[in-house]
Design a protein around this motif. Structure first.
Motif, mmCIF file in Angstrom:
data_model
loop_
_atom_site.group_PDB
_atom_site.id
_atom_site.type_symbol
_atom_site.label_atom_id
_atom_site.label_comp_id
_atom_site.label_asym_id
_atom_site.label_seq_id
_atom_site.Cartn_x
_atom_site.Cartn_y
_atom_site.Cartn_z
ATOM 1 N N THR A 33 0.832 -1.208 0.000
ATOM 2 C CA THR A 33 0.000 0.000 0.000
ATOM 3 C C THR A 33 0.865 1.257 0.000
ATOM 4 O OG1 THR A 33 -0.031 -0.163 2.380
ATOM 5 C CG2 THR A 33 -1.917 -1.093 1.222
ATOM 6 N N LEU A 34 0.216 2.419 -0.156
ATOM 7 C CA LEU A 34 0.917 3.707 -0.064
ATOM 8 C C LEU A 34 1.603 3.792 1.295
ATOM 9 C CD1 LEU A 34 -1.639 6.310 -1.489
ATOM 10 C CD2 LEU A 34 0.571 5.674 -2.460
ATOM 11 N N GLY A 35 2.869 4.132 1.299
ATOM 12 C CA GLY A 35 3.602 4.270 2.551
ATOM 13 C C GLY A 35 4.239 2.985 3.044
ATOM 14 N N ALA A 36 4.138 1.913 2.280
ATOM 15 C CA ALA A 36 4.691 0.625 2.730
ATOM 16 C C ALA A 36 6.218 0.592 2.693
ATOM 17 C CB ALA A 36 4.115 -0.518 1.888
ATOM 18 N N GLY A 37 6.829 1.500 1.925
ATOM 19 C CA GLY A 37 8.294 1.540 1.874
ATOM 20 C C GLY A 37 8.885 1.142 0.527
ATOM 21 N N LYS A 38 8.068 1.109 -0.511
ATOM 22 C CA LYS A 38 8.544 0.690 -1.840
ATOM 23 C C LYS A 38 9.600 1.654 -2.374
ATOM 24 C CE LYS A 38 4.325 0.864 -3.517
ATOM 25 N NZ LYS A 38 3.655 1.317 -2.273
ATOM 26 N N ASP A 128 5.207 -0.900 14.148
ATOM 27 C CA ASP A 128 5.748 0.389 13.689
ATOM 28 C C ASP A 128 6.656 0.218 12.486
ATOM 29 O OD1 ASP A 128 4.455 1.699 15.708
ATOM 30 O OD2 ASP A 128 6.174 1.624 17.091
ATOM 31 N N GLY A 129 7.040 -1.026 12.203
ATOM 32 C CA GLY A 129 7.973 -1.297 11.114
ATOM 33 C C GLY A 129 7.267 -1.910 9.908
ATOM 34 N N ARG A 130 8.020 -2.701 9.163
ATOM 35 C CA ARG A 130 7.496 -3.314 7.947
ATOM 36 C C ARG A 130 7.936 -4.770 7.888
ATOM 37 N NH1 ARG A 130 5.887 1.179 8.386
ATOM 38 N NH2 ARG A 130 5.903 2.872 6.846
HETATM 39 P P1 ADP Z 1 5.774 3.795 -0.753
HETATM 40 O O1 ADP Z 1 6.724 4.073 -1.889
HETATM 41 O O2 ADP Z 1 5.514 2.327 -0.583
HETATM 42 O O3 ADP Z 1 4.486 4.573 -0.853
HETATM 43 P P2 ADP Z 1 7.764 5.141 0.904
HETATM 44 O O4 ADP Z 1 8.996 4.406 0.551
HETATM 45 O O5 ADP Z 1 7.548 6.468 0.315
HETATM 46 O O6 ADP Z 1 6.460 4.235 0.626
HETATM 47 O O7 ADP Z 1 7.790 5.161 2.499
HETATM 48 C C1 ADP Z 1 6.833 5.781 3.298
HETATM 49 C C2 ADP Z 1 7.418 5.980 4.666
HETATM 50 O O8 ADP Z 1 7.745 4.750 5.300
HETATM 51 C C3 ADP Z 1 8.692 6.810 4.668
HETATM 52 O O9 ADP Z 1 8.508 7.844 5.598
HETATM 53 C C4 ADP Z 1 9.764 5.846 5.138
HETATM 54 O O10 ADP Z 1 10.735 6.487 5.920
HETATM 55 C C5 ADP Z 1 8.979 4.871 5.974
HETATM 56 N N1 ADP Z 1 9.628 3.549 6.124
HETATM 57 C C6 ADP Z 1 10.299 2.852 5.194
HETATM 58 N N2 ADP Z 1 10.706 1.661 5.685
HETATM 59 C C7 ADP Z 1 10.279 1.606 6.984
HETATM 60 C C8 ADP Z 1 10.371 0.618 8.018
HETATM 61 N N3 ADP Z 1 10.993 -0.555 7.824
HETATM 62 N N4 ADP Z 1 9.808 0.912 9.214
HETATM 63 C C9 ADP Z 1 9.157 2.087 9.409
HETATM 64 N N5 ADP Z 1 9.032 3.056 8.470
HETATM 65 C C10 ADP Z 1 9.581 2.822 7.256
#
Ligand code: ADP
Ligand code: MG
Length: 150
Positions: A33-38, A128-130
């Motif tokens: 999803t959006l914000g997952a860390g891709k 809080d992580g992924r």
């Molecule tokens: P996406 O591309 O999937 O929409 P982003 O890479 O832009 O997501 O990441 C969204 C947020 O998640 C960023 O603020 C990033 O710092 C944070 N993030 C990335 N990896 C982790 C993690 N393992 N644990 C917590 N936060 C993370």
């Protein structure tokens, strides 16, 4: 194979490990999803290969190219792709050559036009992580996965 990623640094670190192993060309899908860390993963991957500048999300451009020393890395974000056929107009086939490594966020938007991935990365919230799950989709991907498991 599954990794627990406690924070952003853990995502960047696993991306660096993957960038060591994923050699040559290929196709890597990033699901989540959006914000997952891709995008964070892609930034870690591309910077570990020697790119010193920023790695921006190609949300509006759909693709950013990074000509690195040994090969080209193409980072796609297809979230805003209206129709898979738009990939044909973008010249997707020119990106998917044997010497290019393509990292594709939101590959679901390109179903029917994109070929099968060599590796599929699935990122999901875990506390809080992924959590990152990696699956192989080809013999090449299976080979990379075996190396990651060692
Ligand atoms: P996406 O591309 O999937 O929409 P982003 O890479 O832009 O997501 O990441 C969204 C947020 O998640 C960023 O603020 C990033 O710092 C944070 N993030 C990335 N990896 C982790 C993690 N393992 N644990 C917590 N936060 C993370
Ligand atoms: Mg993104």
């Amino acid at each position: 194979m599954t990794w627990q990623l406690a924070d952003e640094d853990a995502t960047l670190n696993v991306a660096r490990i993957c960038s060591d192993i994923i050699d040559g060309g290929g196709l890597v899908f990033l699901l989540g999803t959006l914000g997952a860390g891709k995008t964070t993963f892609c930034r870690g991957f591309i910077q570990a290969l020697g790119h010193e500048g920023a790695v921006r999300s190609p949300t509006y451009t759909l693709v950013e190219e990074y000509p690195l020393s040994a090969r080209r890395v193409c980072h796609f974000d297809l979230y805003r792709l209206g129709d898979p056929e738009e990939l044909e107009f973008m010249g997707i086939r020119d990106y998917l050559d044997d010497d290019s490594l393509c990292l594709i966020e939101w590959p679901q938007r390109g179903v029917g036009v994109l070929p099968e991935a060599d590796l599929v990365l699935h990122l999901a919230d875990e506390g809080d992580g992924r959590q990152l799950d990696i699956e192989a989709g080809s013999d090449k991907g299976q080979h990379w996965l075996q190396q990651l498991q060692q």
